[in-house]
Design an enzyme around this catalytic site. Structure first.
Site, PDB file in Angstrom:
ATOM      1  N   HIS A   9       0.838  -1.209   0.000  1.00 49.87           N
ATOM      2  CA  HIS A   9       0.000   0.000   0.000  1.00 49.87           C
ATOM      3  C   HIS A   9       0.873   1.260   0.000  1.00 49.87           C
ATOM      4  O   HIS A   9       0.549   2.238  -0.687  1.00 49.87           O
ATOM      5  CB  HIS A   9      -0.920   0.010   1.234  1.00 49.87           C
ATOM      6  CG  HIS A   9      -1.918  -1.108   1.258  1.00 49.87           C
ATOM      7  ND1 HIS A   9      -2.138  -1.896   2.377  1.00 49.87           N
ATOM      8  CD2 HIS A   9      -2.745  -1.587   0.287  1.00 49.87           C
ATOM      9  CE1 HIS A   9      -3.078  -2.788   2.100  1.00 49.87           C
ATOM     10  NE2 HIS A   9      -3.455  -2.628   0.843  1.00 49.87           N
TER      11      HIS A   9
ATOM     12  N   ARG B 209      -1.411  -6.101  -8.489  1.00 47.42           N
ATOM     13  CA  ARG B 209      -0.251  -6.992  -8.358  1.00 47.42           C
ATOM     14  C   ARG B 209      -0.206  -7.959  -9.524  1.00 47.42           C
ATOM     15  O   ARG B 209       0.846  -8.470  -9.874  1.00 47.42           O
ATOM     16  CB  ARG B 209      -0.333  -7.784  -7.041  1.00 47.42           C
ATOM     17  CG  ARG B 209      -0.051  -6.948  -5.816  1.00 47.42           C
ATOM     18  CD  ARG B 209      -0.534  -7.620  -4.566  1.00 47.42           C
ATOM     19  NE  ARG B 209      -1.971  -7.778  -4.617  1.00 47.42           N
ATOM     20  CZ  ARG B 209      -2.746  -7.994  -3.558  1.00 47.42           C
ATOM     21  NH1 ARG B 209      -2.207  -8.116  -2.361  1.00 47.42           N
ATOM     22  NH2 ARG B 209      -4.044  -8.106  -3.689  1.00 47.42           N
TER      23      ARG B 209
ATOM     24  N   SER C 110      -2.793  -8.067   2.436  1.00 44.69           N
ATOM     25  CA  SER C 110      -3.240  -7.947   3.831  1.00 44.69           C
ATOM     26  C   SER C 110      -3.740  -9.291   4.360  1.00 44.69           C
ATOM     27  O   SER C 110      -3.477  -9.658   5.507  1.00 44.69           O
ATOM     28  CB  SER C 110      -4.366  -6.917   3.939  1.00 44.69           C
ATOM     29  OG  SER C 110      -3.895  -5.638   3.599  1.00 44.69           O
TER      30      SER C 110
ATOM     31  N   LYS D  58     -15.992  -7.181   4.194  1.00 48.97           N
ATOM     32  CA  LYS D  58     -15.238  -8.149   4.982  1.00 48.97           C
ATOM     33  C   LYS D  58     -15.272  -7.683   6.435  1.00 48.97           C
ATOM     34  O   LYS D  58     -15.144  -6.489   6.684  1.00 48.97           O
ATOM     35  CB  LYS D  58     -13.787  -8.196   4.503  1.00 48.97           C
ATOM     36  CG  LYS D  58     -13.650  -8.323   2.998  1.00 48.97           C
ATOM     37  CD  LYS D  58     -12.253  -7.913   2.532  1.00 48.97           C
ATOM     38  CE  LYS D  58     -12.166  -7.859   1.022  1.00 48.97           C
ATOM     39  NZ  LYS D  58     -10.922  -7.251   0.527  1.00 48.97           N
TER      40      LYS D  58
HETATM   41  O1  PNS Z   1      -9.233  -3.336   0.154  1.00 47.24           O
HETATM   42  P1  PNS Z   1     -10.557  -3.798  -0.391  1.00 47.24           P
HETATM   43  O2  PNS Z   1     -11.345  -4.539   0.670  1.00 47.24           O
HETATM   44  O3  PNS Z   1     -10.448  -4.569  -1.659  1.00 47.24           O
HETATM   45  O4  PNS Z   1     -11.381  -2.447  -0.739  1.00 47.24           O
HETATM   46  C1  PNS Z   1     -12.704  -2.520  -1.214  1.00 47.24           C
HETATM   47  C2  PNS Z   1     -13.322  -1.104  -1.163  1.00 47.24           C
HETATM   48  C3  PNS Z   1     -13.294  -0.568   0.232  1.00 47.24           C
HETATM   49  C4  PNS Z   1     -12.550  -0.188  -2.086  1.00 47.24           C
HETATM   50  C5  PNS Z   1     -14.791  -1.232  -1.669  1.00 47.24           C
HETATM   51  O5  PNS Z   1     -15.467  -2.179  -0.895  1.00 47.24           O
HETATM   52  C6  PNS Z   1     -15.526   0.100  -1.598  1.00 47.24           C
HETATM   53  O6  PNS Z   1     -15.364   0.933  -2.461  1.00 47.24           O
HETATM   54  N1  PNS Z   1     -16.345   0.304  -0.518  1.00 47.24           N
HETATM   55  C7  PNS Z   1     -17.100   1.516  -0.292  1.00 47.24           C
HETATM   56  C8  PNS Z   1     -18.605   1.297  -0.597  1.00 47.24           C
HETATM   57  C9  PNS Z   1     -18.841   1.358  -2.098  1.00 47.24           C
HETATM   58  O7  PNS Z   1     -18.728   2.391  -2.722  1.00 47.24           O
HETATM   59  N2  PNS Z   1     -19.195   0.194  -2.679  1.00 47.24           N
HETATM   60  C10 PNS Z   1     -19.397   0.046  -4.105  1.00 47.24           C
HETATM   61  C11 PNS Z   1     -18.069  -0.255  -4.801  1.00 47.24           C
HETATM   62  S1  PNS Z   1     -18.285  -0.479  -6.551  1.00 47.24           S
END
Ligand code: PNS
Length: 160
Positions: free
Chosen positions: A17, A90, A127, A41
């Site tokens: 990150h 990645r 992670s 999650k």
């Molecule tokens: O590190 P991650 O868990 O892959 O991140 C996922 C994240 C937080 C980027 C995604 O779940 C997100 O954008 N959450 C905010 C709510 C939202 O906008 N959801 C629609 C995404 S298309």
């Protein structure tokens, strides 16, 4: 002044990150690391801890901020005047996960997602793997910024 948002669960923040945030900062004036509150999650680390760890790893760098995103990412991007979302890749598996999110976010407000290829020397760091290695007693200090390993171990002790 172009602002971008680099969102994620950051559970925990890793050297991968850090790499993506620094590369994004080389391209854009402001990078907001947006720590998701309502991740699908169930996170190991509390939101405040995830924010604190990101802040202490990289929040001191000029042009990089850490914030919480609670609700829709695209709404947060609009509120902060972001020109794009930044995500790190990645490999192909990451792209398969990211593509529908990028398309959905663009469909919602038109915001684009910029993908940055991370350092290949860090491409094994995730992670989820950091949590798993730590859970089974492995040393994860080579994969995370200072302070992260102890926070992960403390959270794992509470979970037991
Ligand atoms: O590190 P991650 O868990 O892959 O991140 C996922 C994240 C937080 C980027 C995604 O779940 C997100 O954008 N959450 C905010 C709510 C939202 O906008 N959801 C629609 C995404 S298309």
């Amino acid at each position: 002044m172009a602002t971008v948002v680099f969102p994620g669960s950051f559970d925990p923040f890793t050297l991968g990150h850090v790499d993506i945030a620094v590369r994004a900062r080389q391209l854009f004036d402001t990078v907001i690391i947006a720590v998701a509150h309502n991740s699908q999650k169930a996170p190991l680390l509390d939101l405040g801890v995830r924010v604190e760890l990101a802040q202490s790893a990289i929040g001191h760098v000029e042009g990089i901020e850490v914030a919480v995103v609670d609700g829709l990412l695209v709404d947060f991007c609009e509120a902060r005047g972001a020109v794009a979302i930044v995500k790190g890749l990645r490999g192909g598996a990451d792209y398969d996960v990211e593509r529908p999110m990028a398309l959905m976010n663009r469909s919602l407000t038109g915001i684009e997602t910029v993908f940055i290829t991370g350092d290949s020397a860090l491409s094994h760091i995730a992670s989820s793997l950091v949590r798993d290695v730590a859970r089974h007693g492995g040393d994860v200090s080579a994969y995370v910024p200072p302070g992260v390993e102890s926070a992960v171990l403390a959270a794992l002790r509470v979970r037991k």
